[in-house]
Design a protein around this motif. Structure first.
Motif, PDB file in Angstrom:
ATOM      1  N   ASP A  39      -5.382 -11.857 -21.790  1.00 33.26           N
ATOM      2  CA  ASP A  39      -5.743 -10.733 -20.937  1.00 33.26           C
ATOM      3  C   ASP A  39      -7.070 -11.025 -20.239  1.00 33.26           C
ATOM      4  O   ASP A  39      -8.146 -10.781 -20.776  1.00 33.26           O
ATOM      5  CB  ASP A  39      -5.854  -9.448 -21.778  1.00 33.26           C
ATOM      6  N   GLU A  40      -6.946 -11.560 -19.032  1.00 39.35           N
ATOM      7  CA  GLU A  40      -8.154 -11.920 -18.269  1.00 39.35           C
ATOM      8  C   GLU A  40      -8.974 -10.677 -17.935  1.00 39.35           C
ATOM      9  O   GLU A  40     -10.201 -10.707 -17.875  1.00 39.35           O
ATOM     10  CB  GLU A  40      -7.753 -12.655 -16.982  1.00 39.35           C
ATOM     11  N   GLN A  41      -8.252  -9.569 -17.742  1.00 42.74           N
ATOM     12  CA  GLN A  41      -8.926  -8.300 -17.433  1.00 42.74           C
ATOM     13  C   GLN A  41      -9.938  -7.941 -18.526  1.00 42.74           C
ATOM     14  O   GLN A  41     -11.063  -7.547 -18.252  1.00 42.74           O
ATOM     15  CB  GLN A  41      -7.847  -7.214 -17.341  1.00 42.74           C
ATOM     16  N   LYS A  42      -9.514  -8.094 -19.787  1.00 43.08           N
ATOM     17  CA  LYS A  42     -10.392  -7.763 -20.909  1.00 43.08           C
ATOM     18  C   LYS A  42     -11.544  -8.777 -20.987  1.00 43.08           C
ATOM     19  O   LYS A  42     -12.664  -8.426 -21.323  1.00 43.08           O
ATOM     20  CB  LYS A  42      -9.582  -7.722 -22.204  1.00 43.08           C
ATOM     21  N   LEU A  65     -12.970 -10.194 -18.450  1.00 37.81           N
ATOM     22  CA  LEU A  65     -13.935  -9.805 -17.418  1.00 37.81           C
ATOM     23  C   LEU A  65     -14.720  -8.571 -17.844  1.00 37.81           C
ATOM     24  O   LEU A  65     -15.914  -8.454 -17.598  1.00 37.81           O
ATOM     25  CB  LEU A  65     -13.208  -9.547 -16.086  1.00 37.81           C
ATOM     26  N   LYS A  66     -14.029  -7.663 -18.501  1.00 33.46           N
ATOM     27  CA  LYS A  66     -14.688  -6.452 -19.010  1.00 33.46           C
ATOM     28  C   LYS A  66     -15.791  -6.843 -20.001  1.00 33.46           C
ATOM     29  O   LYS A  66     -16.912  -6.331 -19.952  1.00 33.46           O
ATOM     30  CB  LYS A  66     -13.653  -5.547 -19.693  1.00 33.46           C
ATOM     31  N   ASP A 109     -19.783  -6.253 -19.998  1.00 35.53           N
ATOM     32  CA  ASP A 109     -20.465  -5.627 -21.142  1.00 35.53           C
ATOM     33  C   ASP A 109     -21.641  -6.461 -21.623  1.00 35.53           C
ATOM     34  O   ASP A 109     -22.689  -5.945 -21.975  1.00 35.53           O
ATOM     35  CB  ASP A 109     -19.498  -5.497 -22.338  1.00 35.53           C
ATOM     36  N   ILE A 144     -19.879 -14.159 -14.068  1.00 33.23           N
ATOM     37  CA  ILE A 144     -18.451 -14.410 -13.812  1.00 33.23           C
ATOM     38  C   ILE A 144     -18.307 -15.456 -12.709  1.00 33.23           C
ATOM     39  O   ILE A 144     -17.826 -16.557 -12.952  1.00 33.23           O
ATOM     40  CB  ILE A 144     -17.720 -13.100 -13.452  1.00 33.23           C
ATOM     41  N   ARG A 154     -16.507 -19.204 -12.255  1.00 33.70           N
ATOM     42  CA  ARG A 154     -16.384 -19.969 -13.504  1.00 33.70           C
ATOM     43  C   ARG A 154     -14.985 -19.804 -14.096  1.00 33.70           C
ATOM     44  O   ARG A 154     -14.308 -18.794 -13.880  1.00 33.70           O
ATOM     45  CB  ARG A 154     -17.425 -19.491 -14.509  1.00 33.70           C
ATOM     46  N   SER A 155     -14.585 -20.807 -14.860  1.00 27.35           N
ATOM     47  CA  SER A 155     -13.254 -20.751 -15.479  1.00 27.35           C
ATOM     48  C   SER A 155     -13.261 -19.725 -16.608  1.00 27.35           C
ATOM     49  O   SER A 155     -14.329 -19.366 -17.134  1.00 27.35           O
ATOM     50  CB  SER A 155     -12.875 -22.126 -16.050  1.00 27.35           C
ATOM     51  N   ASN A 156     -12.076 -19.279 -16.978  1.00 26.72           N
ATOM     52  CA  ASN A 156     -11.976 -18.310 -18.073  1.00 26.72           C
ATOM     53  C   ASN A 156     -12.597 -18.863 -19.358  1.00 26.72           C
ATOM     54  O   ASN A 156     -13.254 -18.144 -20.098  1.00 26.72           O
ATOM     55  CB  ASN A 156     -10.506 -17.965 -18.334  1.00 26.72           C
ATOM     56  N   ILE A 206     -16.401 -18.670 -19.302  1.00 28.67           N
ATOM     57  CA  ILE A 206     -16.849 -17.289 -19.550  1.00 28.67           C
ATOM     58  C   ILE A 206     -16.642 -16.950 -21.023  1.00 28.67           C
ATOM     59  O   ILE A 206     -17.528 -16.376 -21.678  1.00 28.67           O
ATOM     60  CB  ILE A 206     -16.065 -16.300 -18.648  1.00 28.67           C
ATOM     61  N   ASN A 258     -22.026   1.317 -25.148  1.00 28.85           N
ATOM     62  CA  ASN A 258     -20.757   1.897 -24.676  1.00 28.85           C
ATOM     63  C   ASN A 258     -20.608   3.356 -25.105  1.00 28.85           C
ATOM     64  O   ASN A 258     -19.724   4.056 -24.633  1.00 28.85           O
ATOM     65  CB  ASN A 258     -19.563   1.102 -25.218  1.00 28.85           C
ATOM     66  N   THR A 290      -4.045  -6.968 -24.543  1.00 25.46           N
ATOM     67  CA  THR A 290      -4.348  -5.557 -24.808  1.00 25.46           C
ATOM     68  C   THR A 290      -3.027  -4.818 -24.964  1.00 25.46           C
ATOM     69  O   THR A 290      -2.137  -4.957 -24.132  1.00 25.46           O
ATOM     70  CB  THR A 290      -5.165  -4.971 -23.632  1.00 25.46           C
ATOM     71  N   GLU A 348      -7.176   1.589 -22.795  1.00 24.56           N
ATOM     72  CA  GLU A 348      -6.856   1.163 -21.426  1.00 24.56           C
ATOM     73  C   GLU A 348      -5.505   1.726 -20.977  1.00 24.56           C
ATOM     74  O   GLU A 348      -5.340   2.146 -19.828  1.00 24.56           O
ATOM     75  CB  GLU A 348      -6.829  -0.372 -21.344  1.00 24.56           C
TER      76      GLU A 348
END
Lengths: 88, 659
Positions: B130-133, B135-136, B140, B145, B148-150, B153, B177, B247, B423
């Motif tokens: 889950d790339e979205q998570k 990035l989240k 945080d 970002i 850069r590669s996943n 990160i 949070n 997720t 989510e």
């Protein structure tokens, strides 16, 4: 009423499905172009049903989603208990 | 005979469990249910009145049942060192918090280690699902970002998360949070955790003989360690697991022992950490292994989850669930299990004795949790695929040893829909373009939904299996309270058919039923394993931030409960919910009744500090009423307890307003 859906997605190369338009007759204004529905047609089925995260395309789209969908944490563009339109 | 039948029914409300208990009794197999019947809990330990923290003891200072003690009698009730009933009860209580927080923290550490190996390219079998998570998490944790590669990160994220365990000063990053007001409350009280390990170590030190002798001060550190769990170890685990394994999104599956199929090589994966289970889920579909199973006479490979590992793989892969905590031995009693594969937490040592009665291989996979007599096949995080393959192959090789005459699988299973992460709830309520908690808040404000309840926690052999969960949940639903659930509580609800959208019409009050039907969700939302209680914290924070229901979690018309709690983790979870502002009711038993003063502090004093407090009520329906009364109290404070009169303004009234 005439209802014809067009998509600018292919023309613009954008993956944003919100850019789907339909032409409709408006009283006194002839044919107008308005935003089409954004939901997916049909009833989802099979193993992929419910897997909504895959709808987000590239990295920019994902960051954009974080700033809208998770705006409480990742954007200034929202109003709520900690960012009131009219301060309490 | 009738008495015997009634006694059995008092052990569980679940048909499959009762059938397997009958089979175990026929075959002379002892289970947790029998042991609980034969051994009563120690009344002094149960009240928190036993101190064995030094060799001058153990000191037992029981409070006489049902009588008020005089101040003189109370003063005499001390240990050899002079420790009072308050200090002893508090020390015992916070040691439970320390153990619970350590369990979740160590789970988190292992997840981060696997994540780091993946990011460094040292294991090829895990990936970012889950790339979205990802990035989240980068947002945080302040990770760049760019382009850069996943994996680049991910490596930065792993290093930062790793430091959260050993950090000595400052604040845990995920604290930010929480709602802003909540953060301030914690800062004012000095309970913001500095580092996960530090808070647990300090708590153990403070409970050593001759250290902290002020129960209020002990509880401040207990709170700090609990917050280091909920907003630290548990949250890190959930977030990194989502990143690596996906997720959770709505997933259809089935639950109960009836998911075992006689014709399959059956493997139950049991415990808490999902890395091995993820690989087993993938490898159980490997055509080569399926062919191998067929070569041994089986039709295929059936992977089934048990306990919280089950929740993890069910939410992400739809792998069916065999049952919850008290059903672990009974899965073996079916006689249809080739292997039970276990890692950490909630694994009964009694499993080994039950496995000896059948052909089932009990396979240990984690060096932190070895069981005498079990096979040890370590899970190698550098080569997870090979580890999973070897375990599945061992199970297949065991299939010819199955004794057909010993097999009896109860034909009981129930469909469920799970996967309601924060989510997904956000998405379901608002859609992709404006995901939002607004519809939920609006329906709480307009009264269709009276409030929210988190019903979580274990099973406990001291109370009828699943019964308290179900009685409580049904009472809440009837009163229009939407239920969020995790762990074994969620499984109990699923087994009773409460986790399908159709349940709304049957079990809910009219307002809640209408909302569930409109959104298309079950009235009990499965949010994951016990580690995923952090998802409930985030969902509650989102409700606060969206607005209209106060400025803090303690303002929400919401309550929490663990009606069948059993483990030390449950106490840690309860304390981080209380400290986050949630009214939290536990059932079955309460571990501090040896000190009335300390118990009063937990049940009343905490509210002044945190806005949340503990309560104990063994009757689940009465407990539900306590929660509903609290919800109503909060609705009143928010001014949403009554429907407001709707006035249709005419032009004259509008002009008057503008004037």
């Amino acid at each position: 009423m005439e209802k014809k859906a067009t998509s600018k997605t292919a023309a613009t190369g954008s993956a944003d499905p919100a850019e789907k338009f339909v032409k409709k007759q408006a009283p006194g204004r002839g044919t107008v172009e308005i935003l089409a529905e954004s939901y997916e047609p049909g009833e989802p089925e099979g193993e992929e049903a419910g897997r909504w995260r895959q709808k987000l395309g590239d990295r920019n789209e994902k960051i954009k989603y974080l700033k809208s969908g998770e705006r409480y944490w990742y954007s200034d563009d929202w109003f709520g208990s900690e960012k009131r339109k009219n301060p309490a | 005979m009738a008495e015997e039948k009634q006694a059995k029914q008092e052990k569980s409300i679940d048909q499959a469990t009762l059938e397997m208990l009958a089979k175990a009794a026929e075959e002379g197999i002892s289970t947790v249910f029998d042991r609980a019947e034969h051994m009563k809990p120690c009344p002094i330990g149960a009240d928190g009145s036993c101190c064995k923290n030094c060799a001058m003891g153990p000191c037992r200072i029981p409070l006489g049942k049902g009588k008020d003690e005089t101040p003189e009698e109370h003063a005499r009730r001390v240990g050899v060192c002079g420790a009072t009933a308050e200090t002893i009860a508090a020390r015992n209580f916070v040691r439970m918090i320390a153990a619970g927080s350590a369990s979740h923290g160590d789970h988190g550490r292992r997840v981060v280690e696997a994540f780091k190996l993946m990011a460094e390219g040292k294991t090829k079998d895990f990936e970012i699902k889950d790339e979205q998570k990802l990035l989240k998490l980068a947002l945080d944790l302040g990770v760049d970002i760019g382009d850069r590669s996943n994996n680049e990160i991910a490596l930065d994220i792993a290093k930062i998360c790793e430091r959260e365990f050993g950090k000595q000063e400052g604040e845990l990053i995920f604290i930010k949070n929480a709602p802003l007001k909540r953060q301030e409350i914690w800062r004012e009280l000095g309970v913001v955790p500095r580092g996960i390990d530090r808070e647990i170590v300090e708590l153990m030190h403070r409970t050593h003989m001759g250290v902290d002798q002020d129960y209020k001060n002990l509880m401040l550190q207990g709170t700090r360690a609990a917050l280091a769990d909920g907003w630290g170890g548990s949250m890190i685990s959930t977030e990194i697991q989502d990143c690596m394994f996906g997720t959770p999104t709505p997933t259809f599956s089935e639950i109960n022992l009836g998911v075992l199929k006689e014709e399959n090589v059956n493997i139950v994966v049991h415990g808490h950490e999902p890395a091995l289970a993820e690989m087993l889920a993938v490898e159980s579909k490997d055509p080569e292994l399926i062919e191998y199973a067929k070569s041994k006479g089986a039709k295929g490979i059936g992977l089934v989850g048990m306990c919280c590992t089950a929740n993890e793989v069910m939410m992400r892969h739809g792998i069916p669930i065999g049952g919850n905590y008290l059903q672990q031995e009974l899965a073996i009693v079916t006689g249809a299990l080739e292997a039970m594969v276990v890692d950490v937490q909630c694994i009964m040592q009694g499993l080994m004795e039950v496995a000896r009665c059948f052909h089932t291989r009990l396979i240990n996979t984690d060096n932190r949790s070895r069981i005498s007599g079990a096979d040890y096949m370590p899970f190698d995080e550098l080569h997870p695929r090979e580890s999973a393959k070897a375990i599945i192959k061992a199970a297949i090789d065991n299939y010819p040893n199955r004794q057909a005459d010993k097999v009896r699988i109860p034909q009981v299973k129930t469909p469920l829909i799970a996967g309601f992460s924060h989510e997904t709830i956000n998405y379901l309520l608002g859609g992709l373009f404006r995901a939002s908690y607004r519809p939920l808040n609006d329906n709480i404000i307009n009264g269709r939904i009276r409030g929210l309840a988190g019903v979580v926690g274990c099973n406990n052999a001291r109370t009828p299996h699943d019964s308290a969960h179900i009685l409580m949940i049904k009472e809440l639903l009837k009163n229009d309270v939407l239920v969020l659930s995790t762990g074994c509580a969620a499984m109990a609800a699923a087994k009773q058919g409460l986790m399908v959208p159709e349940a709304a019409k049957e079990f809910c009050g009219p307002g809640l039923a209408e909302v569930c039907e409109t959104v298309g969700i079950p009235p009990v939302l499965h949010m994951g394993a016990c580690i995923d209680n952090s998802r409930i914290l985030i969902a509650a924070t989102a409700v606060v931030k969206d607005g209209g229901l106060g400025d803090d979690i303690s303002d929400l018309p919401a309550a929490g409960a663990a009606p069948e709690w059993m483990s030390e983790k449950a106490i840690a979870i309860g304390q981080y919910f209380v400290a986050s502002g949630v009214y939290t009711v536990f059932g079955t038993t309460w571990p501090t009744t040896g000190s009335k003063e300390f118990t009063k502090y937990l049940f009343e004093g905490m509210e002044e500090m945190y806005g949340g407090k503990w309560a104990f009520e063994p009757d689940p329906v009465k407990a539900a009423h306590l929660m509903i009364a609290h919800i109503d109290k909060k609705r009143k404070a928010l001014g949403i307890d009554k429907a407001r009169e709707r006035i249709l303004y005419d032009m004259a009234m509008r002009r008057e307003l503008e004037g």
